[in-house]
Design a protein around this motif. Structure first.
Motif, PDB file in Angstrom:
ATOM      1  N   SER A 472       0.766  -1.102   0.061  1.00 50.95           N
ATOM      2  CA  SER A 472      -0.024   0.252  -0.134  1.00 50.95           C
ATOM      3  C   SER A 472       0.781   1.430   0.104  1.00 50.95           C
ATOM      4  O   SER A 472       2.094   1.205   0.274  1.00 50.95           O
ATOM      5  N   THR A 473       0.303   2.485  -0.219  1.00 51.70           N
ATOM      6  CA  THR A 473       1.044   3.512  -0.329  1.00 51.70           C
ATOM      7  C   THR A 473       1.357   4.009   0.992  1.00 51.70           C
ATOM      8  O   THR A 473       2.539   4.547   1.110  1.00 51.70           O
ATOM      9  N   CYS A 474       0.619   3.495   2.097  1.00 49.69           N
ATOM     10  CA  CYS A 474       0.748   3.963   3.422  1.00 49.69           C
ATOM     11  C   CYS A 474       2.179   3.222   3.742  1.00 49.69           C
ATOM     12  O   CYS A 474       2.809   3.953   4.519  1.00 49.69           O
ATOM     13  N   LYS A 475       2.453   1.918   3.533  1.00 51.54           N
ATOM     14  CA  LYS A 475       3.384   1.411   3.804  1.00 51.54           C
ATOM     15  C   LYS A 475       4.760   2.176   3.325  1.00 51.54           C
ATOM     16  O   LYS A 475       5.816   2.245   4.179  1.00 51.54           O
ATOM     17  N   ALA A 476       4.643   2.220   2.186  1.00 47.77           N
ATOM     18  CA  ALA A 476       5.701   2.993   1.316  1.00 47.77           C
ATOM     19  C   ALA A 476       6.218   4.326   1.729  1.00 47.77           C
ATOM     20  O   ALA A 476       7.342   4.488   1.943  1.00 47.77           O
ATOM     21  N   GLU A 477       4.933   5.159   2.147  1.00 44.15           N
ATOM     22  CA  GLU A 477       5.192   6.423   2.716  1.00 44.15           C
ATOM     23  C   GLU A 477       5.859   6.263   4.192  1.00 44.15           C
ATOM     24  O   GLU A 477       6.740   7.140   4.677  1.00 44.15           O
ATOM     25  N   TYR A 478       5.441   5.350   4.994  1.00 39.67           N
ATOM     26  CA  TYR A 478       5.709   4.934   6.416  1.00 39.67           C
ATOM     27  C   TYR A 478       7.242   4.603   6.353  1.00 39.67           C
ATOM     28  O   TYR A 478       8.115   5.156   7.305  1.00 39.67           O
ATOM     29  N   ILE A 479       7.774   3.817   5.454  1.00 46.07           N
ATOM     30  CA  ILE A 479       9.017   3.516   5.558  1.00 46.07           C
ATOM     31  C   ILE A 479      10.072   4.480   4.981  1.00 46.07           C
ATOM     32  O   ILE A 479      11.155   4.797   5.671  1.00 46.07           O
ATOM     33  N   ALA A 480       9.440   5.456   4.109  1.00 45.96           N
ATOM     34  CA  ALA A 480      10.124   6.539   3.768  1.00 45.96           C
ATOM     35  C   ALA A 480      10.359   7.703   4.859  1.00 45.96           C
ATOM     36  O   ALA A 480      11.307   8.285   4.877  1.00 45.96           O
ATOM     37  N   ALA A 481       9.234   7.710   5.610  1.00 47.46           N
ATOM     38  CA  ALA A 481       9.288   8.578   6.697  1.00 47.46           C
ATOM     39  C   ALA A 481      10.280   8.205   7.695  1.00 47.46           C
ATOM     40  O   ALA A 481      11.108   9.146   8.470  1.00 47.46           O
ATOM     41  N   ALA A 482      10.406   6.732   8.033  1.00 46.78           N
ATOM     42  CA  ALA A 482      11.224   6.332   8.955  1.00 46.78           C
ATOM     43  C   ALA A 482      12.892   6.507   8.404  1.00 46.78           C
ATOM     44  O   ALA A 482      13.669   6.935   9.222  1.00 46.78           O
ATOM     45  N   SER A 483      12.990   6.592   7.109  1.00 40.01           N
ATOM     46  CA  SER A 483      14.304   6.745   6.672  1.00 40.01           C
ATOM     47  C   SER A 483      14.721   8.288   6.946  1.00 40.01           C
ATOM     48  O   SER A 483      15.853   8.489   7.317  1.00 40.01           O
ATOM     49  N   CYS A 484      13.662   8.938   6.775  1.00 38.38           N
ATOM     50  CA  CYS A 484      13.832  10.662   6.823  1.00 38.38           C
ATOM     51  C   CYS A 484      14.243  10.639   8.395  1.00 38.38           C
ATOM     52  O   CYS A 484      15.054  11.827   8.677  1.00 38.38           O
ATOM     53  N   CYS A 485      13.542  10.128   9.149  1.00 40.26           N
ATOM     54  CA  CYS A 485      13.635  10.434  10.591  1.00 40.26           C
ATOM     55  C   CYS A 485      14.992   9.997  10.974  1.00 40.26           C
ATOM     56  O   CYS A 485      15.570  10.672  11.770  1.00 40.26           O
ATOM     57  N   SER A 486      15.587   8.862  10.445  1.00 40.58           N
ATOM     58  CA  SER A 486      17.163   8.642  10.843  1.00 40.58           C
ATOM     59  C   SER A 486      18.134   9.470  10.559  1.00 40.58           C
ATOM     60  O   SER A 486      19.115   9.978  11.248  1.00 40.58           O
ATOM     61  N   GLN A 487      17.840  10.153   9.273  1.00 43.54           N
ATOM     62  CA  GLN A 487      18.795  11.108   8.824  1.00 43.54           C
ATOM     63  C   GLN A 487      18.553  12.561   9.798  1.00 43.54           C
ATOM     64  O   GLN A 487      19.641  13.103  10.019  1.00 43.54           O
ATOM     65  N   ILE A 488      17.334  12.768   9.888  1.00 36.85           N
ATOM     66  CA  ILE A 488      16.962  13.936  10.881  1.00 36.85           C
ATOM     67  C   ILE A 488      17.863  13.711  12.311  1.00 36.85           C
ATOM     68  O   ILE A 488      18.495  14.903  12.689  1.00 36.85           O
ATOM     69  N   LEU A 489      17.826  12.558  12.749  1.00 33.38           N
ATOM     70  CA  LEU A 489      18.517  12.663  14.227  1.00 33.38           C
ATOM     71  C   LEU A 489      20.085  12.579  14.081  1.00 33.38           C
ATOM     72  O   LEU A 489      20.662  13.171  14.834  1.00 33.38           O
ATOM     73  N   TRP A 490      20.544  12.013  12.898  1.00 38.12           N
ATOM     74  CA  TRP A 490      21.980  12.161  12.557  1.00 38.12           C
ATOM     75  C   TRP A 490      22.281  13.700  12.673  1.00 38.12           C
ATOM     76  O   TRP A 490      23.312  14.247  13.052  1.00 38.12           O
ATOM     77  N   ILE A 491      21.504  14.463  11.805  1.00 35.78           N
ATOM     78  CA  ILE A 491      21.726  15.988  11.526  1.00 35.78           C
ATOM     79  C   ILE A 491      21.656  16.684  13.108  1.00 35.78           C
ATOM     80  O   ILE A 491      22.354  17.632  13.353  1.00 35.78           O
ATOM     81  N   GLN A 492      20.882  16.087  13.838  1.00 37.57           N
ATOM     82  CA  GLN A 492      20.532  16.870  14.959  1.00 37.57           C
ATOM     83  C   GLN A 492      21.734  16.752  15.977  1.00 37.57           C
ATOM     84  O   GLN A 492      22.174  17.583  16.613  1.00 37.57           O
ATOM     85  N   GLN A 493      22.211  15.412  15.883  1.00 34.33           N
ATOM     86  CA  GLN A 493      23.445  15.072  16.604  1.00 34.33           C
ATOM     87  C   GLN A 493      24.702  15.925  16.201  1.00 34.33           C
ATOM     88  O   GLN A 493      25.638  16.410  16.848  1.00 34.33           O
ATOM     89  N   GLN A 494      24.737  16.101  14.819  1.00 35.77           N
ATOM     90  CA  GLN A 494      26.023  17.045  14.436  1.00 35.77           C
ATOM     91  C   GLN A 494      25.732  18.385  14.671  1.00 35.77           C
ATOM     92  O   GLN A 494      26.828  18.931  14.896  1.00 35.77           O
ATOM     93  N   LEU A 495      24.532  18.820  14.730  1.00 36.15           N
ATOM     94  CA  LEU A 495      24.339  20.338  14.950  1.00 36.15           C
ATOM     95  C   LEU A 495      24.627  20.571  16.583  1.00 36.15           C
ATOM     96  O   LEU A 495      24.888  21.967  16.757  1.00 36.15           O
ATOM     97  N   ARG A 496      24.530  19.704  17.221  1.00 31.79           N
ATOM     98  CA  ARG A 496      24.756  19.965  18.819  1.00 31.79           C
ATOM     99  C   ARG A 496      26.391  20.122  18.791  1.00 31.79           C
ATOM    100  O   ARG A 496      26.664  20.955  19.810  1.00 31.79           O
ATOM    101  N   ASP A 497      27.161  19.814  17.962  1.00 32.44           N
ATOM    102  CA  ASP A 497      28.507  20.136  17.971  1.00 32.44           C
ATOM    103  C   ASP A 497      28.773  21.765  17.674  1.00 32.44           C
ATOM    104  O   ASP A 497      29.759  22.193  18.112  1.00 32.44           O
ATOM    105  N   TYR A 498      27.724  22.185  17.015  1.00 27.91           N
ATOM    106  CA  TYR A 498      28.030  23.677  17.010  1.00 27.91           C
ATOM    107  C   TYR A 498      27.293  24.573  17.840  1.00 27.91           C
ATOM    108  O   TYR A 498      26.880  25.602  17.651  1.00 27.91           O
ATOM    109  N   GLY A 499      26.712  23.813  18.839  1.00 31.06           N
ATOM    110  CA  GLY A 499      25.847  24.733  19.855  1.00 31.06           C
ATOM    111  C   GLY A 499      24.434  25.012  19.595  1.00 31.06           C
ATOM    112  O   GLY A 499      23.895  25.676  20.230  1.00 31.06           O
ATOM    113  N   LEU A 500      23.883  24.125  18.549  1.00 29.75           N
ATOM    114  CA  LEU A 500      22.609  24.281  18.212  1.00 29.75           C
ATOM    115  C   LEU A 500      21.750  23.081  18.454  1.00 29.75           C
ATOM    116  O   LEU A 500      22.125  21.949  18.315  1.00 29.75           O
ATOM    117  N   ASN A 501      20.448  23.177  19.106  1.00 28.76           N
ATOM    118  CA  ASN A 501      19.745  21.937  19.655  1.00 28.76           C
ATOM    119  C   ASN A 501      18.529  21.974  18.805  1.00 28.76           C
ATOM    120  O   ASN A 501      17.667  23.038  19.418  1.00 28.76           O
TER     121      ASN A 501
END
Length: 861
Positions: A472-501
């Protein structure tokens, strides 16, 4: 003889080096470099080089006095086997040498010792082929530049105490070493440095026996773009420093033995090996001084070329591109003369495995794909196309090669495209995710897509085929959202080194079912087929690390723009009159206000707005940021500072409108229901352009002015009343239930101004919609005349009425002119014109003939 040696001396000289001319030190000598093969006669010649006319009369400086170590001495000279420069002579084996050295003097320099072609004459500068990269150490030893590069590498080993020369233990198999030679070039292709690396032949090691894990400290390209985005946000100037032999700072826990470097073996201890103590290879002034105190570094100036990325540091931002890499690859695959193409792939490409197609060279196909994969570091426009073509690398066919060549043809015409990181704009973190349901023709798997922004700076993007087939399109979109979420978490961790939370990062998605599953932490039957690893996005949403936001409806950026009302612009030299009028008109706020537009609030308004007919007058109700608001005609009038009153008209007779347009110099069919910009020139055309771009409710078709706004334009010119607030209210009401395919986020500027008026404490959301002000090209466009029929060419007429005279009195009734006072029609020089005989102004013949017809058309509309 001591079996322990600390390493090679940095001044080791191989066969081809020129020996020193100084007298030898009886206690110190070098055992480095290949075994010398010069004859006694050659040594005598070099020792007499101080008398050579090419070198001058002054003798060469003594290496004994300067601290240098002779490297090419007679075999009878005493040799020190300890390479650590220690003064202890207990380990020195002293050999007897004659007290008086025999020196053979030659009157003429031997022709056999002259390097180069004798017919070329005398050269004062050495000519070196900097583009030459040796294939092996034997070739490198014939070039002094590469010998110097190898000495520099060995000097770093000695300085950092990388190894010790020891006897080979029984049962130990040393790992071989080899030299790797590379010419380092800048973005123009000019060789800036010859680099020689001594590397270990790690392919001889076995996992689990010689090592347990492999790790290489490399930088992700996303991390580089994050740094450059932060630098552009702060307005920093980026400089580049090079850490010499960075790998040599890592400690080695295991016992590792390597062979001696090829071409630099110890002639007295050829069977000994090196035991590694450290790993081997397999900024502003204050910061620069700090780094140099810990590492040996070299300043390389402003950052312009790094890991294949070209960085242009401009006054208003950073531009990242790979135009040199594109040009090199076009030349590599012999496509520099190909015909450019506008798009990298057709919309309906229909690429499949093509089992009946003609086979092509798979090595060529894979080489082209590899080059394109690295190009996606700065070119997200080809990411999806390269992802599709890379699926056919196992058995590429002719159709696949044609598709890849189309990408190169597209790059041929778009070589200078790249990423633009502006200075000083906002730095809000937001992400977008989507999927292509069942898009792969091979196995019907979906494709995940996503991108992440820091303000207006695109820093990361993804395009990858999913590992499972979605039902279903729901599952495809859900998997894509999970992949984007993991990338967001990595960028958030990187930006903490710049003093940004950054927490609560909005992730925009266009699938309601995916949002419902994410926000509902109870697993039910409709999600049991989704792998458990994708459900971590629920935990992230619960912890407020991310926030799923419904993707906004279409935003037309040519709609509701900000007018350029600065009379000091160089482009506005011919539009001073109309700009001054707009700055003092009742529309000044509505045309020029540029608020911080929170896209989420605009979306919330259009998702919840409805008309309330239970109250009088009727109002529009919506829910924004969990707060209910009511918008009436008076609310719009106050928020946009439109002035006027509720009983102001919204229409005028057709004769008045067409007569006024004729006075403006408009040329067109008198029965037109809408006026077009092409029928006006000069300041009148700019006037119409501003009205269309700022007030028109349409998302497209910015050339025509509907009859209601024609009346508004005439009312402004003749200083007549017009109910702009009611006009905007009615257009908002019509957009609540639009026709199919016509819905879009209308009036984003006006909606934000109304929200700021009703909710003064409304916080700014991180997702901002920036409406670019009208392009300065409109000033050039407004002076152009484009008509096919010469009889319809517009006339460039001056402004009149309220546009030039702030005290202009509107004509009586529904007239477009003052029949008894020409001064009020023409504007300036009132006293001079009043002395002249006043003649009644006749309406244009064209208007007189068609006024009845135009009035009927007006009534129909």
């Amino acid at each position: 003889m001591d079996a322990q040696h600390n390493g090679f001396l940095p001044n080791a000289v191989p066969h081809s080096s020129v020996p020193s001319t100084s007298a030898p030190d009886p206690n110190v000598a070098s055992c480095l470099g290949p075994q010398d093969s010069e004859s006694e006669e050659d040594n005598a010649i070099f020792q007499d080089s101080s008398a050579d006319p090419l070198l001058g009369d002054d003798p060469l400086p003594s290496t004994h006095d300067s601290g240098e170590i002779p490297t090419n001495l007679d075999s009878e000279i005493p040799i020190n086997h300890d390479l650590s420069y220690q003064s202890d002579t207990t380990h020195v084996e002293v050999l007897h040498v004659p007290e008086v050295a025999s020196i053979k003097e030659l009157k003429d320099h031997p022709v056999t010792n002259i390097i180069g072609n004798l017919q070329d004459g005398v050269k004062t500068h050495s000519i070196v082929d900097n583009t030459f990269e040796p294939k092996n150490v034997e070739m490198a030893l014939n070039d002094n530049n590469w010998i110097e590069a190898m000495h520099e590498e060995l000097a770093q080993f000695h300085k950092l105490k990388v190894w010790n020369l020891v006897d080979l233990l029984k049962g130990v198999h040393p790992i071989g070493t080899k030299w790797v030679f590379k010419c380092k070039k800048d973005d123009r292709g000019v060789v800036v440095r010859n680099k020689a690396r001594l590397v270990v032949q790690g392919f001889n090691q076995q996992e689990g026996i010689d090592y347990t894990e492999v790790y290489a400290p490399v930088a992700r390209l996303e991390a580089i773009r994050l740094f450059l985005a932060f630098a552009s946000y702060k307005g920093f100037k980026v400089f580049q420093l090079d850490v010499k032999s960075a790998f040599l700072y890592g400690k080695v826990k295991e016992e590792v033995y390597v062979c001696q470097p090829p071409g630099f073996e110890d002639p007295l201890n050829p069977n000994m090996v090196f035991k590694l103590d450290k790993a081997l290879y397999g900024l502003c002034k204050d910061f620069e001084s700090v780094m140099k105190s810990k590492f040996e570094m070299s300043a390389m100036g402003e950052l312009s070329f790094f890991l294949g990325l070209q960085v242009n540091q401009k006054e208003d931002g950073l531009f990242i591109h790979q135009s040199k890499y594109v040009k090199d690859n076009l030349s590599r695959f012999k496509m520099e003369d190909c015909t450019p193409h506008d798009t990298p792939i057709p919309v309906n490409h229909k690429l499949n495995s093509d089992p009946d197609g003609k086979d092509v060279d798979c090595r060529l196909y894979r080489a082209m794909i590899r080059s394109l994969m690295y190009l996606t570091a700065s070119r997200p426009d080809i990411m999806f196309t390269v992802c599709i073509c890379s699926r056919f690398q196992a058995k590429p066919k002719e159709s696949h090669l044609i598709a890849v060549k189309r990408i190169f043809r597209y790059l041929k015409g778009k070589q200078r495209l790249g990423l633009w990181y502006p200075h000083g704009s906002n730095f809000d973190f937001n992400a977008y995710t989507d999927s292509d349901f069942g898009g792969c023709s091979l196995d019907r798997k979906s494709t995940t897509g996503g991108c992440q922004f820091l303000g207006n700076r695109l820093v990361s993007w993804q395009c990858k085929k999913q590992t499972t087939v979605s039902i279903s399109t729901c599952k495809a979109e859900y998997i894509a959202a999970a992949s984007c979420c993991s990338q967001i978490l990595w960028i958030q961790q990187q930006l903490r080194d710049y003093g940004l939370n950054f927490t609560g990062t909005p992730m925009l998605i266009d699938n309601n079912a995916t949002m419902s599953i994410t926000n509902n932490l109870v697993k039910h039957s409709k999600t049991k087929h989704i792998e458990i690893r994708y459900h971590f996005i629920r935990d992230c949403a619960e912890k407020r690390l991310i926030e799923l936001v419904k993707m906004a409806r279409h935003v037309e950026y040519k709609h509701n723009q900000v007018a350029l009302l600065d009379p000091n612009m160089s482009e506005a030299v011919n539009f001073q009159g109309i700009i001054e009028f707009l700055n003092r008109s009742r529309l000044r706020v509505a045309l020029s206000a540029d608020p911080y537009i929170s896209l989420v609030y605009i979306q919330q308004f259009w998702d919840t707005v409805h008309q309330d007919t239970d109250v009088e007058p009727h109002v529009l109700r919506a829910n924004v940021n969990n707060t209910e608001i009511a918008i009436s005609e008076e609310t719009i009038r106050a928020a946009l500072a439109l002035g006027g009153a509720a009983d102001d008209p919204m229409s005028y007779p057709g004769t008045l409108i067409m007569g006024c347009f004729q006075r403006m110099g408009y040329r067109g069919k008198p029965n037109d229901t809408q006026a077009r910009k092409g029928g006006l020139v000069g300041e009148w055309r700019y006037f119409m352009h501003v009205i269309i771009q700022c007030l028109s409710p349409r998302k497209a078709g910015t050339d025509g002015l509907k009859i209601a706004l024609q009346a508004a334009m005439v009312a402004l010119t003749l200083n007549k009343r017009f109910n702009f607030a009611l006009y905007i209210y009615r257009e908002l009401l019509m957009q609540i239930t639009p026709a199919e395919g016509q819905g879009f986020l209308m009036y984003p500027r006006f909606i934000q101004l109304i929200l700021n008026h009703l909710l003064p404490d409304l916080p700014q959301h991180s997702i901002r919609l920036t409406l670019t002000p009208m392009s300065k090209r409109i000033f050039t466009d407004c002076t152009k005349v484009k008509q096919q029929n010469a009889a319809l060419i517009p006339v460039n007429t001056p402004l009149f009425g309220n546009l030039i005279n702030p005290d202009y009195v509107e004509p009586p009734n529904d007239n477009w002119f003052h029949p008894d006072e020409i001064a009020q029609v023409q504007g300036p020089n009132v006293q001079q014109q009043q002395q002249q005989p006043q003649q009644p102004i006749q309406q244009p013949v064209l208007v007189q003939q068609q006024q009845k017809r135009s009035f009927m058309n007006m009534n129909k509309i």
